[in-house]
Design a protein around this motif. Structure first.
Motif, PDB file in Angstrom:
ATOM      1  N   LEU A   1      -4.658  11.318   9.452  1.00 40.09           N
ATOM      2  CA  LEU A   1      -4.622  11.269   8.247  1.00 40.09           C
ATOM      3  C   LEU A   1      -5.649  10.181   8.286  1.00 40.09           C
ATOM      4  CD1 LEU A   1      -4.345  12.004   4.977  1.00 40.09           C
ATOM      5  CD2 LEU A   1      -2.423  12.031   4.893  1.00 40.09           C
ATOM      6  N   THR A   2      -4.866   8.928   8.623  1.00 44.01           N
ATOM      7  CA  THR A   2      -5.179   7.585   8.069  1.00 44.01           C
ATOM      8  C   THR A   2      -6.602   7.239   8.399  1.00 44.01           C
ATOM      9  OG1 THR A   2      -2.346   7.016   7.961  1.00 44.01           O
ATOM     10  CG2 THR A   2      -4.064   5.369   7.994  1.00 44.01           C
TER      11      THR A   2
ATOM     12  N   GLY B   1      -5.453   4.104   3.052  1.00 38.84           N
ATOM     13  CA  GLY B   1      -3.901   4.495   3.848  1.00 38.84           C
ATOM     14  C   GLY B   1      -2.599   4.971   3.445  1.00 38.84           C
ATOM     15  N   SER B   2      -1.856   4.034   2.135  1.00 42.41           N
ATOM     16  CA  SER B   2      -1.383   4.821   0.592  1.00 42.41           C
ATOM     17  C   SER B   2      -1.716   5.668   0.365  1.00 42.41           C
ATOM     18  CB  SER B   2      -0.226   3.704   0.191  1.00 42.41           C
ATOM     19  OG  SER B   2       0.078   3.148   1.301  1.00 42.41           O
TER      20      SER B   2
ATOM     21  N   VAL C   1      -3.602   6.805  14.998  1.00 48.87           N
ATOM     22  CA  VAL C   1      -2.972   7.544  15.360  1.00 48.87           C
ATOM     23  C   VAL C   1      -1.835   8.030  16.497  1.00 48.87           C
ATOM     24  CG1 VAL C   1      -3.708  10.186  15.863  1.00 48.87           C
ATOM     25  CG2 VAL C   1      -5.226   8.575  14.880  1.00 48.87           C
TER      26      VAL C   1
ATOM     27  N   GLU D   1       4.620   7.680   8.096  1.00 51.50           N
ATOM     28  CA  GLU D   1       4.426   8.354   7.517  1.00 51.50           C
ATOM     29  C   GLU D   1       4.413   8.773   5.891  1.00 51.50           C
ATOM     30  OE1 GLU D   1       6.707  11.799   9.255  1.00 51.50           O
ATOM     31  OE2 GLU D   1       6.355  11.344  11.491  1.00 51.50           O
TER      32      GLU D   1
ATOM     33  N   GLU E   1       7.114   2.149  -0.395  1.00 47.96           N
ATOM     34  CA  GLU E   1       7.117   2.319  -1.462  1.00 47.96           C
ATOM     35  C   GLU E   1       6.315   3.902  -2.466  1.00 47.96           C
ATOM     36  OE1 GLU E   1       6.118  -0.038   0.792  1.00 47.96           O
ATOM     37  OE2 GLU E   1       7.291  -2.220  -0.478  1.00 47.96           O
ATOM     38  N   ILE E   2       5.582   3.843  -1.308  1.00 42.63           N
ATOM     39  CA  ILE E   2       4.611   5.353  -1.678  1.00 42.63           C
ATOM     40  C   ILE E   2       6.396   6.518  -1.909  1.00 42.63           C
ATOM     41  CG2 ILE E   2       3.695   7.767  -0.876  1.00 42.63           C
ATOM     42  CD1 ILE E   2       1.866   4.888  -1.691  1.00 42.63           C
TER      43      ILE E   2
ATOM     44  N   VAL F   1       7.544   6.273  -5.201  1.00 50.35           N
ATOM     45  CA  VAL F   1       6.443   7.138  -5.947  1.00 50.35           C
ATOM     46  C   VAL F   1       6.933   8.714  -5.982  1.00 50.35           C
ATOM     47  CG1 VAL F   1       4.044   7.247  -6.957  1.00 50.35           C
ATOM     48  CG2 VAL F   1       4.361   5.148  -5.224  1.00 50.35           C
TER      49      VAL F   1
HETATM   50  C1  LIG Z   1       2.955   2.836  14.378  1.00 50.39           C
HETATM   51  C2  LIG Z   1       1.748   3.278  13.543  1.00 50.39           C
HETATM   52  C3  LIG Z   1       1.367   4.913  14.193  1.00 50.39           C
HETATM   53  C4  LIG Z   1       1.093   6.000  12.653  1.00 50.39           C
HETATM   54  N1  LIG Z   1       1.143   6.867  13.182  1.00 50.39           N
HETATM   55  C5  LIG Z   1       0.247   7.955  12.074  1.00 50.39           C
HETATM   56  C6  LIG Z   1       0.293   9.289  12.702  1.00 50.39           C
HETATM   57  O1  LIG Z   1      -0.235   9.826  13.624  1.00 50.39           O
HETATM   58  N2  LIG Z   1      -1.516   9.410  12.179  1.00 50.39           N
HETATM   59  C7  LIG Z   1      -1.236   9.076  10.573  1.00 50.39           C
HETATM   60  O2  LIG Z   1      -2.073   9.625  10.156  1.00 50.39           O
HETATM   61  N3  LIG Z   1      -1.154   7.834  10.335  1.00 50.39           N
HETATM   62  C8  LIG Z   1      -0.628   6.987  11.125  1.00 50.39           C
HETATM   63  N4  LIG Z   1      -0.310   5.905  10.394  1.00 50.39           N
HETATM   64  C9  LIG Z   1       0.021   5.926   9.935  1.00 50.39           C
HETATM   65  C10 LIG Z   1       0.800   4.795   8.858  1.00 50.39           C
HETATM   66  O3  LIG Z   1       1.406   6.193   8.231  1.00 50.39           O
HETATM   67  C11 LIG Z   1      -0.052   3.987   7.782  1.00 50.39           C
HETATM   68  O4  LIG Z   1       0.422   2.420   8.179  1.00 50.39           O
HETATM   69  C12 LIG Z   1       0.355   3.842   6.106  1.00 50.39           C
HETATM   70  O5  LIG Z   1       0.938   5.217   5.893  1.00 50.39           O
HETATM   71  C13 LIG Z   1       0.629   2.759   5.387  1.00 50.39           C
HETATM   72  O6  LIG Z   1      -0.833   3.210   4.993  1.00 50.39           O
HETATM   73  P1  LIG Z   1      -1.748   1.103   5.606  1.00 50.39           P
HETATM   74  O7  LIG Z   1      -1.160   0.544   6.268  1.00 50.39           O
HETATM   75  O8  LIG Z   1      -2.816   1.758   5.354  1.00 50.39           O
HETATM   76  O9  LIG Z   1      -1.458   0.485   4.334  1.00 50.39           O
HETATM   77  P2  LIG Z   1      -1.326  -0.211   2.853  1.00 50.39           P
HETATM   78  O10 LIG Z   1      -1.806   1.197   2.331  1.00 50.39           O
HETATM   79  O11 LIG Z   1      -2.406  -0.494   2.654  1.00 50.39           O
HETATM   80  O12 LIG Z   1      -0.497  -0.321   1.749  1.00 50.39           O
HETATM   81  C14 LIG Z   1       0.177  -1.430   2.044  1.00 50.39           C
HETATM   82  C15 LIG Z   1       1.010  -2.152   0.773  1.00 50.39           C
HETATM   83  O13 LIG Z   1       0.755  -2.092  -0.096  1.00 50.39           O
HETATM   84  C16 LIG Z   1       1.493  -0.739  -0.889  1.00 50.39           C
HETATM   85  N5  LIG Z   1       1.030   0.188  -1.430  1.00 50.39           N
HETATM   86  C17 LIG Z   1      -0.245   0.796  -1.676  1.00 50.39           C
HETATM   87  N6  LIG Z   1       0.034   1.362  -2.977  1.00 50.39           N
HETATM   88  C18 LIG Z   1       0.986   1.507  -3.096  1.00 50.39           C
HETATM   89  C19 LIG Z   1       1.193   1.636  -4.670  1.00 50.39           C
HETATM   90  N7  LIG Z   1       0.461   2.515  -4.941  1.00 50.39           N
HETATM   91  N8  LIG Z   1       2.310   1.388  -5.370  1.00 50.39           N
HETATM   92  C20 LIG Z   1       2.547   0.466  -4.718  1.00 50.39           C
HETATM   93  N9  LIG Z   1       3.289   0.414  -3.383  1.00 50.39           N
HETATM   94  C21 LIG Z   1       1.859   0.629  -2.677  1.00 50.39           C
HETATM   95  C22 LIG Z   1       2.787  -0.263   0.393  1.00 50.39           C
HETATM   96  O14 LIG Z   1       3.822   0.009   0.492  1.00 50.39           O
HETATM   97  C23 LIG Z   1       2.160  -1.289   1.065  1.00 50.39           C
HETATM   98  O15 LIG Z   1       3.487  -2.119   1.386  1.00 50.39           O
HETATM   99  C24 LIG Z   1       0.586   5.182  11.582  1.00 50.39           C
HETATM  100  C25 LIG Z   1       1.029   3.642  11.531  1.00 50.39           C
HETATM  101  C26 LIG Z   1       1.764   2.999  12.548  1.00 50.39           C
HETATM  102  C27 LIG Z   1       1.476   1.544  11.933  1.00 50.39           C
END
Ligand SMILES: Cc1cc2nc3c(=O)[nH]c(=O)nc-3n(C[C@H](O)[C@H](O)[C@H](O)COP(=O)(O)OP(=O)(O)OC[C@H]3O[C@@H](n4cnc5c(N)ncnc54)[C@H](O)[C@@H]3O)c2cc1C
Length: 397
Positions: free
Chosen positions: A127-128, A133-134, A159, A378, A382-383, A386
């Motif tokens: 998905l990411t 991300g979030s 992924v 997952e 914070e999400i 939300v």
């Molecule tokens: C080891 C690892 C394995 C993963 N495996 C997968 C996978 O298999 N498949 C997949 O699709 N993804 C995967 N991910 C991605 C993971 O789900 C995302 O990293 C996560 O959802 C956060 O997205 P981001 O890193 O872009 O952070 P961001 O979304 O940029 O967030 C940065 C910060 O801002 C905060 N924030 C953002 N929006 C808000 C809001 N509206 N209110 C308050 N706070 C907010 C966040 O909580 C965080 O603290 C993986 C990540 C890692 C590191």
């Protein structure tokens, strides 16, 4: 109202068999895996041949048919032994097989779910993206109609299992202007298709046995049979998978909490300072009490949520709005508390170990590095807040 948290004899027997298997086949490979940062192929192959990659999938689709409760038993035991193996299973089973089971056509289930549940094929979930991300509905990977199928182009990141997977459940935008409601479709993408490439694999703080891969899709052509569920409804499929993933992540965190508590307890009984085992000091006893409280509460929460998901079944069309909302809130609560409690308990267990807890290669040091990600993936915590607060504002407590 019947509230009975006792496990059946079959569930207890399953737990014992899993525990024995993990001690024999997984525990011994973990220290070297953590050092070499290599995917643990041999132990994963053994787990796959035992059926452990299809624990909650019905037997008619190649799984063990043990539902979410059985799956959480498995992940709780696995969480005691190693978080990398837990993540490999979770990415495949929670996030990979759930969309196929819940949204797949009969033909898709036969073609992709059955071999995945039997452990013959490995799945990932994607998905990411770099800009999404979030805000996971803001997908930039594009799926354009091409002949009777689709052509997918874009970049995915982070992924889990991305380097090893045979098939990826991948979200792409059929109409990016529409966003998550109508604009995102789930595709079943085999990784041997022309135009599909694995890019950079991240070096990480923990989870050294897992790949966290970039996926590059350059005009990957897929037939109409690769659309999972309805066009434009992929975001719902992704969120359904995450509800399952968040509860099972809670089970794995519970296992991590139990293992860290047991290790800290053993250490505290055996480490003497000032002429007494440190377990005789109230400062240590209260840490152990806090750990035990969290393990106790979390066990009820995880299995309540798992049993709830089993009761709801696997046909999303049968769920009412209220049932969906309750399930999603409960999964967010479990994920959020479980991951924060796991980080906290493991931190305190490390503290009880003193300097030894900081030494590379001790189980508690590895657990500390491995646990942190559960507050992030997952959906960050914070999400989760939300999700929970929106539902509380809409429906009350
Ligand atoms: C080891 C690892 C394995 C993963 N495996 C997968 C996978 O298999 N498949 C997949 O699709 N993804 C995967 N991910 C991605 C993971 O789900 C995302 O990293 C996560 O959802 C956060 O997205 P981001 O890193 O872009 O952070 P961001 O979304 O940029 O967030 C940065 C910060 O801002 C905060 N924030 C953002 N929006 C808000 C809001 N509206 N209110 C308050 N706070 C907010 C966040 O909580 C965080 O603290 C993986 C990540 C890692 C590191």
């Amino acid at each position: 109202m019947a509230i009975d948290f006792s496990f059946t004899a079959d569930q207890e027997a399953f737990r014992s068999a899993v525990r024995a298997f993990l001690q024999k086949e997984v525990a011994p490979v973990v220290p070297a895996m953590d050092e070499t940062e290599e995917f643990p192929r041999e132990s994963v192959a053994k787990m796959r041949s035992e059926g452990y990659f299809g624990v909650p999938i019905p037997e008619e689709y190649g799984g063990l048919g043990l539902g979410k409760v059985g799956y959480c038993i498995f992940l709780e035991e696995l969480g005691k032994v190693d978080a990398s193996h837990g993540t490999i299973v979770g990415a495949h089973t929670s996030l990979g097989t759930t969309p196929l089971l819940y949204y797949g056509s009969e033909e898709q289930k036969q073609k992709w779910l059955v071999p995945a549940a039997r452990g013959e094929k490995l799945l990932a979930f994607s998905l990411t993206e770099p800009g999404s991300g979030s805000d996971s509905g803001a997908v930039h990977t594009v799926a354009e109609p091409s002949g009777d199928g689709w052509e997918i182009t874009g970049n995915k990141i982070y992924v889990s299992n991305g380097r090893e997977a045979d098939t990826v459940i991948l979200m792409a935008g059929n109409d990016v202007k529409l966003g998550p409601n109508g604009g995102v479709t789930a595709f079943i993408v085999d990784t041997n298709l022309p135009g599909f490439k694995v890019g950079r694999c991240e070096k990480k703080m923990g989870l050294h046995g897992t790949s966290t891969a970039e996926l590059i899709l350059d005009h990957v052509r897929v037939g109409p049979d690769r659309v999972l569920g309805e066009v434009g409804k992929g975001f719902h499929a992704a969120m359904t998978a995450l509800d399952v993933g968040r509860v099972s992540l809670g089970a794995a965190s519970l296992g991590g909490i139990e293992a860290a508590t047991t290790e800290a307890l053993e250490f505290a009984k055996n480490r003497t300072q000032f002429g007494l085992p440190i377990s005789e000091y109230e400062a240590i006893q209260f840490k152990l009490a806090d750990m035990a409280m969290k393990a106790h509460a979390l066990k009820f929460m995880v299995y309540h949520a798992a049993e709830h998901q089993d009761r709801l079944g696997t046909d999303p069309k049968k769920w009412s709005r209220l049932e969906r909302a309750e399930k999603t809130r409960e999964a967010a609560v479990v994920k959020c508390l479980a991951s924060e409690w796991a980080s906290d308990v493991i931190d305190q267990a490390l503290q009880i170990h003193g300097g030894l807890g900081y030494i590379r290669g001790t189980p508690i040091e590895r657990a500390y590095r491995d646990a942190r990600i559960s507050e992030i993936f997952e959906g960050t915590n914070e999400i989760q807040r939300v999700v929970i607060s929106r539902d509380v504002i809409a429906r009350g407590l």
